[in-house]
Design an enzyme around this catalytic site. Structure first.
Site, short mmCIF file in Angstrom:
data_model
loop_
_atom_site.label_atom_id
_atom_site.label_comp_id
_atom_site.label_asym_id
_atom_site.label_seq_id
_atom_site.Cartn_x
_atom_site.Cartn_y
_atom_site.Cartn_z
N ASP A 1 -8.78 -4.62 -5.97
CA ASP A 1 -8.29 -3.86 -4.83
C ASP A 1 -9.09 -2.57 -4.66
O ASP A 1 -9.14 -1.74 -5.57
CB ASP A 1 -6.81 -3.53 -5.02
CG ASP A 1 -6.13 -3.11 -3.73
OD1 ASP A 1 -6.70 -2.30 -2.98
OD2 ASP A 1 -5.01 -3.60 -3.48
N HIS B 1 -7.44 -5.85 -0.34
CA HIS B 1 -6.33 -4.91 -0.51
C HIS B 1 -5.00 -5.65 -0.46
O HIS B 1 -4.69 -6.31 0.52
CB HIS B 1 -6.39 -3.85 0.60
CG HIS B 1 -5.35 -2.79 0.49
ND1 HIS B 1 -4.92 -2.28 -0.72
CD2 HIS B 1 -4.65 -2.12 1.44
CE1 HIS B 1 -4.03 -1.35 -0.50
NE2 HIS B 1 -3.83 -1.24 0.79
N SER C 1 0.83 -1.19 0.00
CA SER C 1 0.00 0.00 0.00
C SER C 1 0.88 1.26 0.00
O SER C 1 1.69 1.43 -0.91
CB SER C 1 -0.96 -0.05 1.19
OG SER C 1 -1.96 0.92 1.06
#
Length: 548
Positions: A479, A509, A244
């Site tokens: 995602d 995610h 991320s």
């Protein structure tokens, strides 16, 4: 909250103490942290950098994470008996002035389970946020990385401004509780003014209580810290796994130090071409797509919310509006309103494993029972209306994690965008078109840097890295927080033959921690053996078992 870069709207609490003592000399170290003597004080930038690179890390058994890191129990030994070790790394407060004040960064490691001949070096992790404590996070995820530990020491850290690394605090007794602020104002007057005032007062409180550290918590300085870690840990190259926001940090590192990049994997890739508003709009579409995928799955399971995905989406949008007008009470004295429903849905979309619980919660809420969704939002760490968690005691705030404080501070230091109410209103139709459920909250979240006391660095990060070795980028088609298209744009910006894409056709995610065997085998092959997947490789997710 979305971990990519969407702004958290949690109240910023507590006061930070800046760890910025005078720079002191540090002794050289071997890989076990043994001291070899004092090198003397540093008085120039060159001398200071030499001292920092030669410093000794005094590794010790890890204590329990501090409250500012999220709290919890001390990490237990790994199955083979390996104990977690913690240390602090001294780094410049300002990398432009390395002989000036300094700060300490908290580190954690687990030594490799392999032989010295098998050992490649250290594998550094950043799990995203920004604002998450790597020291508190890595032990809980270690089972996923046990194969990687056969050739690496597993290492993570609290980035500057996070947790025990001069964690930012923004306590101000005059700030209202978050539940008193409507983060999605719809009256065009008092509610909007209250949100603007809250953001500006929060920024002023951050400056008052953490002003000495605020200018120095951005991603560029954090990337420079990582190169210092590489050197102090004794590694010629930085081997890295970023998730991320950690992909942005990894991209910035590659741009600054392309010659020092080792085997690097970026998973759940941030789009480096977008500014804050563009990223928020992308996330609105990403969460909407993920929710539609959930709704289609729910319909196939025969859930009571509707006959098809469109019916289910429409019902939940209507339920959110109804709960805003008439919240459902919960046993702890709180309530489930529309914001709390969105928080629960948002959190559940981060992992497909959470979909069955979300189904149960939405079915119950549609039947006037908000307990399950309320508990789900709490369990997933999302923010919505709940019970009374603020007893008015400022000391109690010191027991809170500073993740939300750090999230805002790092985001606003990185982004030069300072959006106004007029900016939000002009783009609100686009957000509503992208997602009537998630769009409004993400649109208004872009006000969070209004009044921030530090100028932001740029509209978007610089990640070009010509001459760097291949960096493996894992993009997930479902995602919600870092939509799939970001991986291709990161590959393009990194440069030809640097960004190498791997596609995961899945949900949630990120990809590696989903447990997908294909993704894990591909990532492991690169990190352990240097073998990249073939161009165009696609990994498919295994569907949830029927009836779950």
């Amino acid at each position: 909250m979305p971990t990519a870069r969407a702004i958290s709207t949690a109240v910023l609490l507590s006061t930070a103490t800046l760890l910025a003592s005078s720079l002191t000399a540090c002794a050289p170290t071997d890989r076990d942290g043994d001291r070899h003597g004092d090198t003397g004080g540093a008085t120039t930038d060159a001398q200071a950098l030499t001292s920092l690179r030669n410093q000794s890390l005094a590794w010790k058994d890890c204590p329990a994470p501090a409250p500012i890191q999220g709290g919890g129990e001390a990490p237990g030994a790994l199955p083979d008996g390996t104990r977690w070790q913690c240390a602090t790394l001294r780094t410049p407060l300002d990398w432009k002035n390395p002989s000036g004040e300094s700060m300490d960064l908290a580190l954690i490691r687990a030594r490799t389970s392999g032989t010295p001949d098998d050992r490649i070096g250290s594998l550094l992790f950043n799990f995203g946020g920004p604002g998450g404590s790597g020291v508190a996070t890595l032990p809980g995820l270690a089972p996923d990385y046990e194969k990687l530990r056969t050739r690496y020491d597993l290492v993570s850290f609290d980035p500057r401004g996070v947790g025990n690394s001069s964690g930012v605090r923004c306590l101000d007794a005059g700030l209202p509780d978050e539940d008193e602020i409507d983060n999605i104002p719809d009256d065009g007057g008092d509610e909007t003014n209250a949100l603007v005032r809250f953001n500006r007062e929060t920024a002023a409180a951050c400056k008052k209580n953490s002003g000495d550290v605020l200018p120095y918590v951005g991603t560029t300085q954090a990337a420079q810290d990582m190169d210092l870690m590489r050197q102090v840990l004794g590694d010629e190259k930085l081997h890295y796994l970023g998730i991320s926001y950690g992909t942005e940090l990894g991209g910035v590192y590659a741009h600054l130090f392309p010659q020092h990049v080792g085997r690097a994997v970026l998973d759940g890739v941030v789009d480096p071409t977008h500014d804050m508003m563009e990223e928020a709009l992308d996330q609105a579409g990403g969460f909407q797509l993920a929710f539609e995928h959930f709704a289609a799955w729910c319909a196939r399971q025969g859930c009571t919310l509707g006959e098809d995905a469109e019916d289910i989406v429409d019902l939940v949008v209507g339920l959110e509006a109804a709960l805003d007008d008439t919240p459902l009470p919960t046993p702890d004295g709180g309530e489930l309103d529309g914001d709390a429903l969105v928080a629960a849905v948002t959190g559940a979309l981060y992992r497909q494993d959470y979909w069955p619980a979300l189904r149960v919660g939405l079915e119950a809420a549609a039947d006037d029972d908000g307990d399950v969704l309320h508990d789900l939002a709490e369990a997933l760490g999302q923010h919505g209306s709940g019970g009374d968690t603020d007893d008015g005691d400022d000391d109690a705030a010191d027991e809170e994690s500073n993740e939300d404080d750090a999230f805002r501070a790092i985001t606003c230091d990185d982004s030069s965008s300072r959006y106004t109410v007029a900016d939000v209103l002009s783009r609100l139709p686009d957000f509503l078109e992208a997602s009537p459920l998630f769009g409004p909250g993400l649109a208004w979240s872009t006000l969070s840097c209004d009044g921030w006391p530090v100028p932001g660095a740029a509209r978007h990060p610089e990640v070009s890295a010509p001459g760097a070795p291949p960096v493996l980028l894992v993009g997930n088609t479902g995602d919600p927080a870092t939509p799939y298209e970001g991986a291709a744009r990161m590959a393009q910006r990194l440069g030809e033959k640097v960004g190498i894409e791997l596609t995961y056709e899945g949900e949630g995610h990120g990809a590696y921690d989903s447990g997908n065997t294909c993704v894990q085998n591909a990532v492991n092959a690169y990190l352990l053996n240097g073998t990249l997947p073939k161009p165009g490789t696609v990994c498919e997710a295994e569907p949830l078992p029927e009836g779950k």
